[in-house]
Design an enzyme around this catalytic site. Structure first.
Site, short mmCIF file in Angstrom:
data_model
loop_
_atom_site.label_atom_id
_atom_site.label_comp_id
_atom_site.label_asym_id
_atom_site.label_seq_id
_atom_site.Cartn_x
_atom_site.Cartn_y
_atom_site.Cartn_z
N LYS A 1 37.01 27.86 40.10
CA LYS A 1 38.05 28.63 40.44
C LYS A 1 38.74 27.79 41.75
O LYS A 1 38.01 27.58 42.62
CB LYS A 1 37.98 29.94 40.74
N SER B 1 43.17 37.49 38.74
CA SER B 1 43.72 36.47 39.05
C SER B 1 42.94 35.18 38.55
O SER B 1 43.28 34.22 38.50
CB SER B 1 43.58 36.24 40.70
N SER C 1 39.66 40.86 39.23
CA SER C 1 40.14 39.31 39.24
C SER C 1 39.16 38.87 38.35
O SER C 1 39.42 37.74 37.64
CB SER C 1 40.50 38.86 40.15
N1 GLN Z 1 45.22 42.16 40.30
C1 GLN Z 1 44.71 42.67 41.87
C2 GLN Z 1 45.69 42.07 42.66
O1 GLN Z 1 46.60 41.78 42.39
C3 GLN Z 1 43.38 42.21 41.95
C4 GLN Z 1 43.38 40.79 42.35
C5 GLN Z 1 41.75 40.27 42.45
O2 GLN Z 1 40.94 40.93 42.22
N2 GLN Z 1 41.74 39.15 43.31
O3 GLN Z 1 45.46 42.42 43.88
#
Ligand code: GLN
Length: 504
Positions: free
Chosen positions: A78, A171, A195
């Site tokens: 990532k 994400s 995410s």
């Molecule tokens: N979807 C969540 C957010 O937008 C979690 C994102 C994540 O876990 N990095 O904050």
């Protein structure tokens, strides 16, 4: 010979040990698959030269009898993990061409154990999002198509505006899509509010967010430091356990990393779960939950019961406050963490008439919409006069959420079963321009786990009526990822893998 990219990590490891193929063979097969899958946009940077050099070095080590536990296994990383000498952007324009002079602890442990880097994976900008659509590199396409979809139409959409194709979750959307499309044998990911687990659920892959403190955060671009954790996304529970064993461990460079022994997580895969107590939290039966999610959840509980676990109803009464509290705590920490992107130290710089003007112009040009929204919310809830009303109150709620779990575990529950997401993957552009709160609702089942610092495993539980993957989530006691791997393998044995057919 079978297509090397369709192997699981575990199968590939065996092929390498048996000398059926080399790491160079395996790596070349993946590099070719990546090239053919470029329209999916899973990778933001391919590193073929580095990959082939690492693979050749791995083969040489194996010949000398020095193989590590992930020797020769090609992985995707990532783009939130700093990789020494390789561009790291967090999928943000503000990091531009940032080339770190250091390697994140987690990735350095993967290389220490012999793994090979194929490239850097797309993600939502600074890991803020649930669909990978906030990335400065554009959206990633989910390799799963609804069963009744015309492949020709899908290919045409892929070459065009991508509308109608599905998101891979976010994400870590590049990670989940790359694993599901056989563009790596496993990927690193991060999870602040879901995410790792939500993208895994959307792509039929397996992902675990370890206990807070299990993996070092050093060298990972920070979003919300008290919630962020690194973890793997992989094709199977065993593959996930294998990656975790290398990624975890104490690191003096991260003061929140916990100094406890790292077990061989793979040993927990396939272990009996007889006598384990599984809690079903009634508060997760949210209003408007689709019948197919409810059915999936029941089926998951049945599978564990059939394997000898005891399934009990439990209550986690503060669940409904988790999402609103998360969307105060996470932006608050983000606004502070992102203050460092000022145009002086990293990436993009837009000149200004003085230093304040330079900061403002750089940040205006460098950050995307969602990141700006989070910074504004974060600075607002931390500002004098609002701090007590919002931030402090959210922190108190966080304590209550954590206590709910502690009470359940103290009453004898070993793990908790919930759906991973309230729906299957949705369409690209379907939610992105709508009310942001709709997008935030994707995390309703996952944020509680980050707020409480617990481990959570997401894995395929079945499919919806269109044949799209649906995920289940297992939540564990702190530092008891092993029970999650044991329970996960029971479900996996019955559900099997939900793979994407190649159409791109
Ligand atoms: N979807 C969540 C957010 O937008 C979690 C994102 C994540 O876990 N990095 O904050």
């Amino acid at each position: 010979m079978t297509d090397l990219t369709s192997l699981t990590l575990t199968e590939a490891r065996k092929g390498l040990v048996d000398k059926t193929f080399t790491s160079v063979d395996l790596t070349k097969a993946h590099l070719a698959a990546m090239e053919a899958a470029r329209p999916l946009n899973a990778y933001v940077l391919e590193t073929p030269e580095k990959a082939l050099a690492m693979a050749a070095a791995s083969d040489a080590r194996r010949t000398k009898g020095e193989a590590g536990r992930l020797e020769g296994i090609p992985l995707g990383i990532k783009d939130l993990f700093a990789t020494e000498g390789t561009r790291t952007t967090a999928s943000s324009n503000i990091l531009g061409n940032f080339i770190p002079k250091y390697e994140s602890t987690v990735t350095s442990q993967l290389w220490r154990d012999g793994a090979v880097m194929l490239g850097k994976l797309n993600n939502d900008e600074f890991a803020m999002g649930s669909s990978n659509e906030t990335s400065a590199f554009g959206p990633v396409v989910n390799p799963h198509l609804p069963a009744n979809w015309d492949e020709g139409k899908a290919r045409a959409a892929l070459g065009g505006d991508k509308k109608g194709l599905l998101v891979p979750g976010g994400s870590s959307g590049g990670s989940s899509a790359a694993v599901a499309a056989n563009l790596c044998l496993g990927a690193t990911a991060t999870d602040t509010g879901g995410s790792i687990r939500q993208p895994a659920a959307f792509t039929g892959t397996v992902g675990i967010k370890p206990t807070y403190g299990r993996c070092s955060r050093w060298g990972i671009v920070a979003f919300a430091s008290s919630l962020d954790q690194a973890g793997p996304i992989a094709k199977t529970v065993r593959d996930c356990a294998a990656l975790m064993t290398s990624m975890a461990g104490h690191d003096a460079k991260d003061s929140t990393s916990v100094d406890i022994a790292v077990p061989d997580f793979e040993a927990a895969v396939g272990k009996s779960v007889a006598g384990k107590t599984i809690g079903i939290p009634r508060e997760y039966r949210v209003e408007g939950m689709p019948a197919e999610i409810e059915a999936l959840w029941k089926k998951g509980a049945e599978m564990l019961r059939a394997a000898g676990a005891k399934v009990v109803d439990i209550s986690l009464p503060h669940t409904k406050y988790a999402l609103p509290a998360y969307y105060i705590v996470a932006p608050a920490e983000a606004s502070s963490n992102l203050a460092r992107y000022d145009g002086v130290r990293y990436g993009v710089r837009v000149p200004g008439k003085d230093i304040a003007d330079l900061y403002e112009k750089t940040r205006a040009a460098g950050f995307g919409r969602e990141v700006k929204r989070r910074i504004m919310i974060g600075t607002y809830v931390l500002s004098a006069g609002y701090y007590d009303a919002y931030y402090l109150r959210a922190q108190k709620i966080r304590t209550l959420i954590k206590r709910d779990f502690e009470l359940a575990y103290a009453a004898g529950v070993d793990a908790i079963l919930t759906p991973a997401t309230p729906s299957a993957a949705f369409g690209i552009a379907e939610m992105a321009d709508a009310d942001p709160v709709q997008m935030y609702l994707n995390d309703v089942f996952t944020v509680t786990v980050n707020m409480a610092g617990l481990p959570g495993l997401a894995l395929p539980g079945g499919t919806d009526e269109r044949g799209l993957p649906l995920g289940l989530q297992l939540i564990g006691r702190p530092f008891d990822e092993e029970t999650l791997f044991s329970l996960g393998s029971v479900i996996e044995d019955q559900v099997g893998r939900i793979t994407a057919k190649r159409w791109w």
